[in-house]
Design a protein around this motif. Structure first.
Motif, PDB file in Angstrom:
ATOM      1  N   ALA A   1       0.850  -1.186   0.000  1.00 52.02           N
ATOM      2  CA  ALA A   1       0.000   0.000   0.000  1.00 52.02           C
ATOM      3  C   ALA A   1       0.888   1.238   0.000  1.00 52.02           C
ATOM      4  CB  ALA A   1      -0.901  -0.003   1.226  1.00 52.02           C
ATOM      5  N   ALA A   2       0.283   2.379  -0.272  1.00 52.05           N
ATOM      6  CA  ALA A   2       1.038   3.633  -0.243  1.00 52.05           C
ATOM      7  C   ALA A   2       1.568   3.862   1.171  1.00 52.05           C
ATOM      8  CB  ALA A   2       0.141   4.791  -0.664  1.00 52.05           C
ATOM      9  N   PRO A   3       2.812   4.330   1.292  1.00 46.92           N
ATOM     10  CA  PRO A   3       3.396   4.526   2.629  1.00 46.92           C
ATOM     11  C   PRO A   3       2.670   5.571   3.458  1.00 46.92           C
ATOM     12  CG  PRO A   3       4.810   5.466   0.913  1.00 46.92           C
ATOM     13  CD  PRO A   3       3.749   4.692   0.217  1.00 46.92           C
ATOM     14  N   THR A   4       1.847   6.401   2.807  1.00 46.78           N
ATOM     15  CA  THR A   4       1.127   7.452   3.534  1.00 46.78           C
ATOM     16  C   THR A   4      -0.178   6.942   4.147  1.00 46.78           C
ATOM     17  OG1 THR A   4       0.110   8.129   1.445  1.00 46.78           O
ATOM     18  CG2 THR A   4       2.086   9.316   2.135  1.00 46.78           C
ATOM     19  N   VAL A   5      -0.501   5.666   3.947  1.00 45.85           N
ATOM     20  CA  VAL A   5      -1.737   5.099   4.494  1.00 45.85           C
ATOM     21  C   VAL A   5      -1.447   4.430   5.843  1.00 45.85           C
ATOM     22  CG1 VAL A   5      -3.611   3.448   4.144  1.00 45.85           C
ATOM     23  CG2 VAL A   5      -2.686   4.703   2.196  1.00 45.85           C
ATOM     24  N   LYS A   6      -2.117   4.903   6.880  1.00 43.19           N
ATOM     25  CA  LYS A   6      -1.989   4.302   8.208  1.00 43.19           C
ATOM     26  C   LYS A   6      -3.009   3.170   8.328  1.00 43.19           C
ATOM     27  CE  LYS A   6      -2.270   5.293  13.173  1.00 43.19           C
ATOM     28  NZ  LYS A   6      -2.673   6.288  14.200  1.00 43.19           N
TER      29      LYS A   6
ATOM     30  N   VAL B   1      -5.290  -4.945  -0.609  1.00 46.24           N
ATOM     31  CA  VAL B   1      -4.421  -3.895  -1.154  1.00 46.24           C
ATOM     32  C   VAL B   1      -5.202  -3.016  -2.121  1.00 46.24           C
ATOM     33  CG1 VAL B   1      -2.290  -3.428  -2.436  1.00 46.24           C
ATOM     34  CG2 VAL B   1      -2.392  -5.358  -0.868  1.00 46.24           C
ATOM     35  N   HIS B   2      -6.050  -3.634  -2.959  1.00 49.84           N
ATOM     36  CA  HIS B   2      -6.877  -2.853  -3.892  1.00 49.84           C
ATOM     37  C   HIS B   2      -7.805  -1.913  -3.124  1.00 49.84           C
ATOM     38  CE1 HIS B   2      -5.518  -4.849  -7.444  1.00 49.84           C
ATOM     39  NE2 HIS B   2      -5.957  -6.027  -7.078  1.00 49.84           N
ATOM     40  N   ARG B   3      -8.403  -2.433  -2.058  1.00 43.97           N
ATOM     41  CA  ARG B   3      -9.351  -1.637  -1.285  1.00 43.97           C
ATOM     42  C   ARG B   3      -8.685  -0.404  -0.679  1.00 43.97           C
ATOM     43  NH1 ARG B   3     -12.880  -5.768   2.496  1.00 43.97           N
ATOM     44  NH2 ARG B   3     -14.067  -6.848   0.869  1.00 43.97           N
ATOM     45  N   ILE B   4      -7.614  -0.626   0.061  1.00 42.42           N
ATOM     46  CA  ILE B   4      -7.015   0.495   0.783  1.00 42.42           C
ATOM     47  C   ILE B   4      -6.252   1.423  -0.156  1.00 42.42           C
ATOM     48  CG2 ILE B   4      -6.868  -0.903   2.870  1.00 42.42           C
ATOM     49  CD1 ILE B   4      -3.862  -1.044   2.489  1.00 42.42           C
ATOM     50  N   GLY B   5      -6.084   0.992  -1.414  1.00 42.74           N
ATOM     51  CA  GLY B   5      -5.462   1.868  -2.410  1.00 42.74           C
ATOM     52  C   GLY B   5      -6.352   3.028  -2.816  1.00 42.74           C
TER      53      GLY B   5
ATOM     54  N   GLY C   1       0.348  11.014  -2.703  1.00 41.34           N
ATOM     55  CA  GLY C   1       1.108  11.528  -1.562  1.00 41.34           C
ATOM     56  C   GLY C   1       0.268  12.004  -0.403  1.00 41.34           C
ATOM     57  N   ALA C   2      -1.069  11.981  -0.533  1.00 44.49           N
ATOM     58  CA  ALA C   2      -1.938  12.428   0.565  1.00 44.49           C
ATOM     59  C   ALA C   2      -1.993  11.361   1.658  1.00 44.49           C
ATOM     60  CB  ALA C   2      -3.338  12.716   0.041  1.00 44.49           C
ATOM     61  N   GLU C   3      -2.300  11.785   2.878  1.00 44.36           N
ATOM     62  CA  GLU C   3      -2.421  10.846   3.985  1.00 44.36           C
ATOM     63  C   GLU C   3      -3.799  10.182   3.959  1.00 44.36           C
ATOM     64  OE1 GLU C   3      -1.609  12.833   7.627  1.00 44.36           O
ATOM     65  OE2 GLU C   3       0.542  13.068   7.208  1.00 44.36           O
ATOM     66  N   GLY C   4      -3.862   8.948   4.440  1.00 39.43           N
ATOM     67  CA  GLY C   4      -5.119   8.222   4.487  1.00 39.43           C
ATOM     68  C   GLY C   4      -5.125   7.227   5.618  1.00 39.43           C
ATOM     69  N   GLN C   5      -6.305   6.706   5.920  1.00 34.45           N
ATOM     70  CA  GLN C   5      -6.458   5.723   6.980  1.00 34.45           C
ATOM     71  C   GLN C   5      -7.197   4.505   6.443  1.00 34.45           C
ATOM     72  OE1 GLN C   5      -8.575   7.942  10.013  1.00 34.45           O
ATOM     73  NE2 GLN C   5      -6.676   8.652  10.957  1.00 34.45           N
ATOM     74  N   ALA C   6      -6.712   3.322   6.816  1.00 30.21           N
ATOM     75  CA  ALA C   6      -7.360   2.067   6.442  1.00 30.21           C
ATOM     76  C   ALA C   6      -7.667   1.296   7.716  1.00 30.21           C
ATOM     77  CB  ALA C   6      -6.467   1.250   5.518  1.00 30.21           C
ATOM     78  N   ILE C   7      -8.951   1.190   8.030  1.00 25.70           N
ATOM     79  CA  ILE C   7      -9.384   0.574   9.283  1.00 25.70           C
ATOM     80  C   ILE C   7     -10.134  -0.718   8.961  1.00 25.70           C
ATOM     81  CG2 ILE C   7     -10.748   0.891  11.380  1.00 25.70           C
ATOM     82  CD1 ILE C   7     -10.105   3.971   9.395  1.00 25.70           C
TER      83      ILE C   7
ATOM     84  N   ARG D   1       0.554 -11.706   5.904  1.00 30.16           N
ATOM     85  CA  ARG D   1       1.663 -12.382   5.226  1.00 30.16           C
ATOM     86  C   ARG D   1       1.912 -11.761   3.851  1.00 30.16           C
ATOM     87  NH1 ARG D   1       2.460 -18.049   2.635  1.00 30.16           N
ATOM     88  NH2 ARG D   1       4.723 -18.202   2.727  1.00 30.16           N
ATOM     89  N   LEU D   2       0.829 -11.423   3.152  1.00 31.22           N
ATOM     90  CA  LEU D   2       0.966 -10.835   1.820  1.00 31.22           C
ATOM     91  C   LEU D   2       1.651  -9.473   1.887  1.00 31.22           C
ATOM     92  CD1 LEU D   2      -0.022 -11.185  -1.245  1.00 31.22           C
ATOM     93  CD2 LEU D   2      -1.819  -9.601  -0.587  1.00 31.22           C
ATOM     94  N   THR D   3       1.217  -8.644   2.830  1.00 24.95           N
ATOM     95  CA  THR D   3       1.770  -7.287   2.941  1.00 24.95           C
ATOM     96  C   THR D   3       3.051  -7.245   3.763  1.00 24.95           C
ATOM     97  OG1 THR D   3       0.378  -6.836   4.880  1.00 24.95           O
ATOM     98  CG2 THR D   3      -0.505  -6.237   2.716  1.00 24.95           C
ATOM     99  N   GLN D   4       3.399  -8.396   4.376  1.00 20.37           N
ATOM    100  CA  GLN D   4       4.607  -8.507   5.190  1.00 20.37           C
ATOM    101  C   GLN D   4       4.646  -7.482   6.320  1.00 20.37           C
ATOM    102  OE1 GLN D   4       7.547 -10.968   4.832  1.00 20.37           O
ATOM    103  NE2 GLN D   4       5.551 -11.825   4.299  1.00 20.37           N
ATOM    104  N   GLN D   5       3.500  -7.327   6.984  1.00 20.60           N
ATOM    105  CA  GLN D   5       3.444  -6.476   8.165  1.00 20.60           C
ATOM    106  C   GLN D   5       2.327  -6.937   9.095  1.00 20.60           C
ATOM    107  OE1 GLN D   5       2.007  -2.411   7.604  1.00 20.60           O
ATOM    108  NE2 GLN D   5       1.265  -2.922   5.574  1.00 20.60           N
ATOM    109  N   ILE D   6       2.603  -6.866  10.413  1.00 16.86           N
ATOM    110  CA  ILE D   6       1.591  -7.176  11.409  1.00 16.86           C
ATOM    111  C   ILE D   6       0.779  -5.907  11.653  1.00 16.86           C
ATOM    112  CG2 ILE D   6       1.162  -7.895  13.790  1.00 16.86           C
ATOM    113  CD1 ILE D   6       2.293 -10.123  12.104  1.00 16.86           C
TER     114      ILE D   6
END
Length: 462
Positions: free
Chosen positions: A214-219, A328-332, A338-344, A360-365
């Protein structure tokens, strides 16, 4: 790098500037020169990377120097998987070609075909279409491809997921062989590469975003919650956080309707968009969401394709998707340009398997935050340590099909059944030669059984 340095003409540069864009995105910087040179392109790009302008701008540049389009003819064809995406691409084409002597049209199903047939009598330099409606129009001789110069498959991965491969092959069969081919997809899966074999010639391959990132600006974070409490938790978040605009994903159409009704009852202006809605209802819901009249748009994955909203602040996964890549498609949809975003994500204990696949796919907990007053009764299991993704093994070539013997079922070999031996075959041959003998069942003799001397009565036909 500027758009002017890419070799685009002044009318296009002015249209781009009017949209507020100054520098090309990475996908645009690589795709635009390749398309202008007339090369075939295979580009891996996630939603929100600017890929639409990456093929639209150079196509318009090339078409502006060519002959005038004739009646019912098309010079550039852009195929999309959904009506919403077709409409969105059509808007982009019209916007960027405003100062050019070029025409464009959009055709898709769910609306009357006659106005589209009338429109195509004038021809279209650029036609944006969904596969099914395009074939309908072609079969009614409303569209011809003698002047076709460029073919674009946008979101090719989703087209395959939605089962459009047969329609695509039918379309490819009626197009002129001498054309430029552009294929855009979120990933280069084995299925996409198989499709590309019969489509692109010596393509330029472009990949500008890490796969499944996902974009690095998405929390991103999750709220563990019981399944039945999800609607109440979502309503609480919307009201307490004072969300003005959020795109909410559900797994099913009925789930989208139920959630919309729940939010509406609590005076949260909402609308649902999914495949069972009429095209008019879907278009109206999307327009109201963009204008701010609707705060919450509840959508299924397929219907959400083509939703392109600048500065969308929140995306909510009310249900986790069955396919991890869809996360990944959804939170994209948020964190674009470059704008900030939130994925809950609202996650119940039953969705642990889907959560594990996503992590596992995104390699992050994904961080977890409990919502006050909604501690789950059934606890969500802890995330497992991440394992690196293994590269996919190439598929083994299929074994040649073995012709089955007479009398053997076609599926016997595949199911593990033994092949019929010669002995039963000869027995069947003997019986076949005695066709003139009565075929009725012989009455059985009375045989003593283990429980007494009761005889078994011969079976009689009903």
């Amino acid at each position: 790098m500027s758009f002017a340095s890419l070799g685009l003409c002044t009318p296009i540069l002015e249209a781009v500037a009017n949209q507020g864009y100054e520098k090309p995105s990475p996908i645009q910087a690589q795709a635009i020169p390749a398309v202008l040179e007339g090369k075939d392109v295979m580009a891996a790009a996630q939603t929100g990377t600017g890929k639409t302008a990456g093929f639209t701008l150079p196509i318009l540049e090339r078409l502006s120097k060519g002959p005038k389009v004739r009646a019912n003819q098309v010079r550039a064809l852009i195929l999309t998987p959904t009506r919403e995406l077709a409409a969105q691409v059509g808007v982009n084409v019209a916007t960027y070609s405003k100062r050019l002597p070029l025409s464009s049209a959009v055709v898709f199903g769910g609306v009357k075909i006659n106005p589209q047939m009338m429109r195509m009598r004038q021809g279209a330099d650029v036609l944006v279409a969904t596969p099914g409606r395009l074939l309908d129009l072609y079969n009614q001789k409303a569209i011809k491809f003698d002047q076709l110069e460029v073919l674009v498959l946008d979101e090719a991965d989703r087209m395959l997921d939605m089962g459009f491969i047969r329609d695509i092959r039918k379309i490819l069969a009626v197009l002129p062989k001498n054309r430029q081919n552009l294929l855009f997809s979120a990933t280069f899966s084995d299925e996409i590469r198989q499709l590309a074999k019969g489509l692109v010639n010596d393509p330029v391959e472009i990949s500008v975003t890490p796969r499944n990132a996902a974009a690095p600006t998405v929390k991103q974070w999750i709220h563990p919650v019981d399944k039945k409490k999800k609607p109440a938790v979502l309503a609480k978040l919307i009201q307490e956080k004072k969300w003005k605009q959020a795109l909410v994903f559900t797994r099913t159409k009925h789930g989208a309707n139920r959630l919309t009704a729940f939010l509406e009852e609590r005076n949260i202006k909402s609308a649902a968009i999914h495949g069972n809605k009429s095209q008019g209802a879907r278009t109206k819901a999307l327009a109201n969401f963009k204008s701010g009249e609707v705060r919450i748009l509840v959508a299924t994955d397929i219907a959400a394709r083509g939703i392109d909203i600048d500065q969308l602040p929140q995306v909510v996964n009310f249900d986790l998707p069955n396919i991890a890549e869809d996360y990944v498609h959804r939170i994209g949809r948020t964190g674009r340009a470059g704008a900030e975003g939130q994925a809950i994500s609202l996650v119940c204990a039953d969705e642990y398997k889907e959560l594990t696949a996503i992590e596992r796919l995104t390699q992050q907990i994904l961080p977890r935050e409990e919502v006050f007053g909604f501690t789950p009764a059934i606890k969500l299991a802890e995330s497992q340590p991440l394992r690196p993704l293994k590269a996919k093994k190439p598929k083994k070539p299929k074994k040649p099909r073995i012709e089955h013997k007479d009398g053997q079922r076609s599926g016997d070999s595949a199911s593990g059944h033994r092949t019929a031996s010669k002995k039963p075959q000869s027995r069947r041959t003997n019986s076949a030669s005695n066709d003139n003998k009565p075929q009725g069942r012989k009455p059985q003799k009375n045989k003593p059984t283990g429980t007494g001397n009761k005889s078994r009565k011969p079976r009689t036909s009903a």
